[in-house]
Design a protein around this motif. Sequence first.
Motif, mmCIF file in Angstrom:
data_model
loop_
_atom_site.group_PDB
_atom_site.id
_atom_site.type_symbol
_atom_site.label_atom_id
_atom_site.label_comp_id
_atom_site.label_asym_id
_atom_site.label_seq_id
_atom_site.Cartn_x
_atom_site.Cartn_y
_atom_site.Cartn_z
ATOM 1 N N THR A 130 -3.539 2.059 -3.244
ATOM 2 C CA THR A 130 -3.306 3.429 -2.791
ATOM 3 C C THR A 130 -4.359 3.858 -1.780
ATOM 4 O O THR A 130 -5.552 3.638 -1.989
ATOM 5 C CB THR A 130 -3.325 4.404 -3.986
ATOM 6 O OG1 THR A 130 -2.304 4.035 -4.912
ATOM 7 C CG2 THR A 130 -3.095 5.833 -3.525
ATOM 8 N N ILE A 131 -3.911 4.459 -0.693
ATOM 9 C CA ILE A 131 -4.801 5.121 0.258
ATOM 10 C C ILE A 131 -4.594 6.620 0.080
ATOM 11 O O ILE A 131 -3.465 7.108 0.093
ATOM 12 C CB ILE A 131 -4.507 4.688 1.705
ATOM 13 C CG1 ILE A 131 -4.900 3.213 1.898
ATOM 14 C CG2 ILE A 131 -5.260 5.564 2.700
ATOM 15 C CD1 ILE A 131 -4.568 2.655 3.263
ATOM 16 N N GLU A 160 -8.941 1.914 6.562
ATOM 17 C CA GLU A 160 -8.681 1.718 5.132
ATOM 18 C C GLU A 160 -7.758 0.524 4.911
ATOM 19 O O GLU A 160 -7.927 -0.242 3.950
ATOM 20 C CB GLU A 160 -8.065 2.981 4.520
ATOM 21 C CG GLU A 160 -8.904 4.246 4.638
ATOM 22 C CD GLU A 160 -10.210 4.203 3.864
ATOM 23 O OE1 GLU A 160 -10.451 3.224 3.134
ATOM 24 O OE2 GLU A 160 -11.005 5.149 4.002
ATOM 25 N N SER A 178 -8.499 -3.100 2.866
ATOM 26 C CA SER A 178 -7.689 -3.682 1.790
ATOM 27 C C SER A 178 -7.557 -5.196 1.932
ATOM 28 O O SER A 178 -7.277 -5.894 0.962
ATOM 29 C CB SER A 178 -6.296 -3.040 1.766
ATOM 30 O OG SER A 178 -5.486 -3.518 2.827
ATOM 31 N N TYR A 196 -9.845 4.335 0.075
ATOM 32 C CA TYR A 196 -9.036 3.257 -0.483
ATOM 33 C C TYR A 196 -9.766 2.725 -1.703
ATOM 34 O O TYR A 196 -10.962 2.420 -1.630
ATOM 35 C CB TYR A 196 -8.842 2.133 0.540
ATOM 36 C CG TYR A 196 -8.364 0.831 -0.070
ATOM 37 C CD1 TYR A 196 -7.048 0.704 -0.500
ATOM 38 C CD2 TYR A 196 -9.232 -0.250 -0.241
ATOM 39 C CE1 TYR A 196 -6.610 -0.472 -1.084
ATOM 40 C CE2 TYR A 196 -8.799 -1.433 -0.816
ATOM 41 C CZ TYR A 196 -7.488 -1.539 -1.236
ATOM 42 O OH TYR A 196 -7.053 -2.700 -1.818
ATOM 43 N N LEU A 241 0.830 -1.201 0.000
ATOM 44 C CA LEU A 241 0.000 0.000 0.000
ATOM 45 C C LEU A 241 0.866 1.253 0.000
ATOM 46 O O LEU A 241 1.906 1.306 0.657
ATOM 47 C CB LEU A 241 -0.910 0.024 1.233
ATOM 48 C CG LEU A 241 -2.017 -1.030 1.301
ATOM 49 C CD1 LEU A 241 -2.726 -0.951 2.643
ATOM 50 C CD2 LEU A 241 -3.008 -0.854 0.162
ATOM 51 N N THR A 288 -10.595 10.485 3.469
ATOM 52 C CA THR A 288 -9.638 9.489 2.995
ATOM 53 C C THR A 288 -10.406 8.412 2.251
ATOM 54 O O THR A 288 -11.607 8.252 2.432
ATOM 55 C CB THR A 288 -8.872 8.819 4.156
ATOM 56 O OG1 THR A 288 -9.797 8.066 4.947
ATOM 57 C CG2 THR A 288 -8.171 9.842 5.018
#
Length: 629
Positions: free
Chosen positions: A458-459, A491, A495, A452, A375, A450
């Motif tokens: 990518t965050i 987040e 994932s 994801y 990430l 924010t």
Amino acid sequence: MMESRSYLSLSWLLLLLCSTVCSANPNLEIMKRMLDDMDEKVEPCHNFYNSSQKNLKWHAFATVSDQFQLLFDGIENEVFEKHSFEEKLQRLYKICSTMERPSLLRYFELVKPGEDLNWPFLTPRGGKWPKEKFQWMEALARLRRYGFNDIMFGMSIRQDPNSDSGQPIVVFEKKYDSLFRFIESLQNIGLPPKLAKEIAPLDNAIQEMYKSDMKFEHYARDAAPVKRISLGQLEIYGVSLTKYLEIVFGRPFSPDFVVHVENLYYLRGLQNLMTAVPSQVVANYLTARFSFYIMFTFMKHGDSCVTTMRQSMEFASNLLFEERILGRKKLRSYQNQAGKIFDAIRQQLNIRLERNVLKLPPAEISLLQKKLNGLSLSIGNLPGKAGHRRFVTRYYKELEFADDEELATAHLKVLEHRTRAELSLLDQPNFKDRRYMLHSYPISNFFFETAYEENGNTIYVAYDFLADASFDPDSHDIFKVTPLGIRFGLEMLKSFDLFNCKHHKVNMLQLFDDNQITTAGDECVSAWTQDNLLSQRDQYLVVLHLVHEAYFAEGSKFSQRQPNFTTMSLRELFFFRFGQSSFGQTLYFGSDFVEGGSPINSLTRLPVFVRTFNCLAPGEQLTTTQKST
């Protein structure tokens, strides 16, 4: 029980000092704001929410939209190089700000369901709609060209799960947002009752088929057929996706072209359902869904086009904000501060993966570690640390607006350009190296916080989230970590796809739960079927503990010194920051609110909270209450 602290007297002192000191000391500004919202008369152990947020009124989330408004107003009359992304941004802003929003009718005149075919409601009075020409898959493909991808099924480009080199692959999967009351929402904005009555049975049928397939997949994990399959082989199952892809991509596809089909049984069932439903009902259903989509992808708030511009031309808007408002120094400061928190939360998750309390196979742990460590963090959703202008220029190269462009065609051009950029990932061999995300439409409120990207790497953190005084370089670390660390933790857990019981047999949240506070059972299915609000509560508490450990663990890189601007301990500050954040608000209204009584305090399930505020155990509380009566 913790003795009452004189927070209020300190608050008055800060009020007196703040007129001259707060502007120079961000800690005093933050502390004053915190104390103003707290109620020192309420014990945190008994009623944490009123203690941290008196009157239970949380502040609206701050954004930097006012600064973007100044930015867009500032470029309105500038002269830019022809065909530059700045000129295109300026052109779209002028179109948006000077033109009235077109009727939805105009969009359906421009976007047709098939060659030489109009939508049923555009049929001239007395005429007959040629239903035999309508093909639901073709109509859906034409709408997909504008990013419409959350109805019936979805098609996206992702990293091939069977490829270590990160090669992209086309993925088909079922799509239906069961939490979104579509028909009810449309009726609230004027959907005719007759049309609602006509399309509601189809919407219910799709929803039930989606839920049924979800249950089948979660309870019968090994029953799904092979997922990698050629378009030609799909035809054998009665599922034809070749023409759909050719319309969306605008190019031919060979029968040997391999795709990843996540839900083959669902697609077969959908094919049968669409065949059984009258064509006009399907067409009207797509019309209603696309209407809702159009409204939420180009919204004007009064006369302001700021939100529309930020979402429609996100990368161009963000680059100018970065260059003209933020500046390199502040951007680097944001990257360093957020990056430090990002790494600390990831480290805590890695510790628990290595600990492996669920005794998962080493190969499964290795995959989770690979996902976690792959990430990356993006501030403002621009890729990498350099070359932002080159990336943005290249990204908008093919987007052009005519001199006499109308708002509806400009809107559709932006949507189609975005889709082409998304689909171009299929031809990029270094897909896994992408360091930005393409938000799915309709864009959620997390656009300003924010996010994801599903199955991405990518965050993203919005500038809005970092605009708070907490991210002033001189502010104390305790203010930065909460709530951003919680955002990162949630987040990162997302994932892992924890509740996908096709991939996991056990309740994976328990892997990160040091305190055995999760209320679902040990099996994945029990976690998947848990009430959404209870599941959210468990995730919040697990992540809150992880963030606490990240801050206070031995070897932590965060400041452990007692602040000189408050008598509260760092641990008390940590929890009060949580209570005053949107997470505290969500936990209160989602699971801890009690009609007509004091709220539940879920945080007492965390031993560290009990120790911080010296809360009595439930049995001791009962004894104390009996003595007092």
